[in-house]
Design a protein around this motif. Structure first.
Motif, PDB file in Angstrom:
ATOM      1  N   ALA A  34       0.847  -1.193   0.000  1.00 11.36           N
ATOM      2  CA  ALA A  34       0.000   0.000   0.000  1.00 11.36           C
ATOM      3  C   ALA A  34       0.886   1.247   0.000  1.00 11.36           C
ATOM      4  O   ALA A  34       1.891   1.304   0.707  1.00 11.36           O
ATOM      5  N   THR A  35       0.483   2.232  -0.796  1.00  9.56           N
ATOM      6  CA  THR A  35       1.178   3.524  -0.778  1.00  9.56           C
ATOM      7  C   THR A  35       0.675   4.327   0.417  1.00  9.56           C
ATOM      8  O   THR A  35      -0.309   3.946   1.062  1.00  9.56           O
TER       9      THR A  35
ATOM     10  N   LYS B  46      -0.944   6.810   0.296  1.00 10.74           N
ATOM     11  CA  LYS B  46      -2.275   7.332  -0.052  1.00 10.74           C
ATOM     12  C   LYS B  46      -3.324   6.228  -0.003  1.00 10.74           C
ATOM     13  O   LYS B  46      -4.469   6.431  -0.392  1.00 10.74           O
TER      14      LYS B  46
ATOM     15  N   GLU C 242      -3.369   3.446  -1.782  1.00 11.02           N
ATOM     16  CA  GLU C 242      -3.534   2.725  -3.043  1.00 11.02           C
ATOM     17  C   GLU C 242      -2.676   1.474  -3.033  1.00 11.02           C
ATOM     18  O   GLU C 242      -1.622   1.441  -2.399  1.00 11.02           O
ATOM     19  N   GLN C 243      -3.126   0.452  -3.738  1.00 10.15           N
ATOM     20  CA  GLN C 243      -2.356  -0.786  -3.853  1.00 10.15           C
ATOM     21  C   GLN C 243      -1.337  -0.644  -4.984  1.00 10.15           C
ATOM     22  O   GLN C 243      -1.672  -0.172  -6.067  1.00 10.15           O
ATOM     23  N   LEU C 244      -0.109  -1.049  -4.706  1.00 11.09           N
ATOM     24  CA  LEU C 244       0.978  -0.966  -5.675  1.00 11.09           C
ATOM     25  C   LEU C 244       1.550  -2.363  -5.886  1.00 11.09           C
ATOM     26  O   LEU C 244       2.152  -2.937  -4.972  1.00 11.09           O
TER      27      LEU C 244
END
Length: 159
Positions: free
Chosen positions: A10-11, A13, A15-17
């Protein structure tokens, strides 16, 4: 065989990376903290990023609050601190645990691939660093006391 491509993180922010998108790049993965005696290493990490980013190098910083409660802030506070105090431009990830039952699977894998001093799998403190090659393999582990500039020669070999 496991590589960094097998992990999603997870970033900061939320979001999934998928790290498979990082294959082809040389990565330095670091557990960080804003209130640590080694926090000034952010300057050196940013310098490495600036020196090599055009050659497919990235730093991935994972804030961690497991050592002396030195990263108590939320994602926004951590990002603001890093930008204001160190001008960071490399990616910040979500806060993670690096040891114990709730440890990030990525850190569990990196510790297994490159144990620390005398075979220790545990991360001892903030700013432990792992160098990952273009194929997604852990090449080397660096202690918190290893200044980022001392890693440059190893990065250059992989670029």
């Amino acid at each position: 065989m496991t590589t960094i491509a097998d992990f999603t993180v997870a970033t900061n922010k939320g979001e999934q990376l998928a790290l498979r998108g990082k294959l082809g790049k040389v990565l330095l993965v670091v557990n960080t903290a804003s209130k640590c005696g080694f926090t000034s290493q952010y300057d050196g990490l940013e310098a490495l990023f600036q020196d090599y980013k055009d050659k497919d190098f990235e730093v991935l910083a994972f804030p961690c609050n497991q050592f002396g409660n030195q990263e108590p802030g939320d994602a926004g506070e951590i990002a603001e601190f890093c930008k204001v105090n160190f001008g960071l431009t490399f990616p910040l990830m979500a806060k993670v645990d690096v040891n114990g039952d709730n440890a990030s699977p990525l850190f569990d894998w990196m510790k297994k691939e490159k144990p620390g001093l005398m075979g220790s799998k545990a991360i001892k403190w903030n700013f432990t660093k792992f160098l990952i090659d273009r194929e997604g393999n852990v090449v080397k582990r660096y202690a918190p006391t290893d200044a980022p500039k001392t890693i440059a020669k190893d990065i250059e070999k992989l670029l």
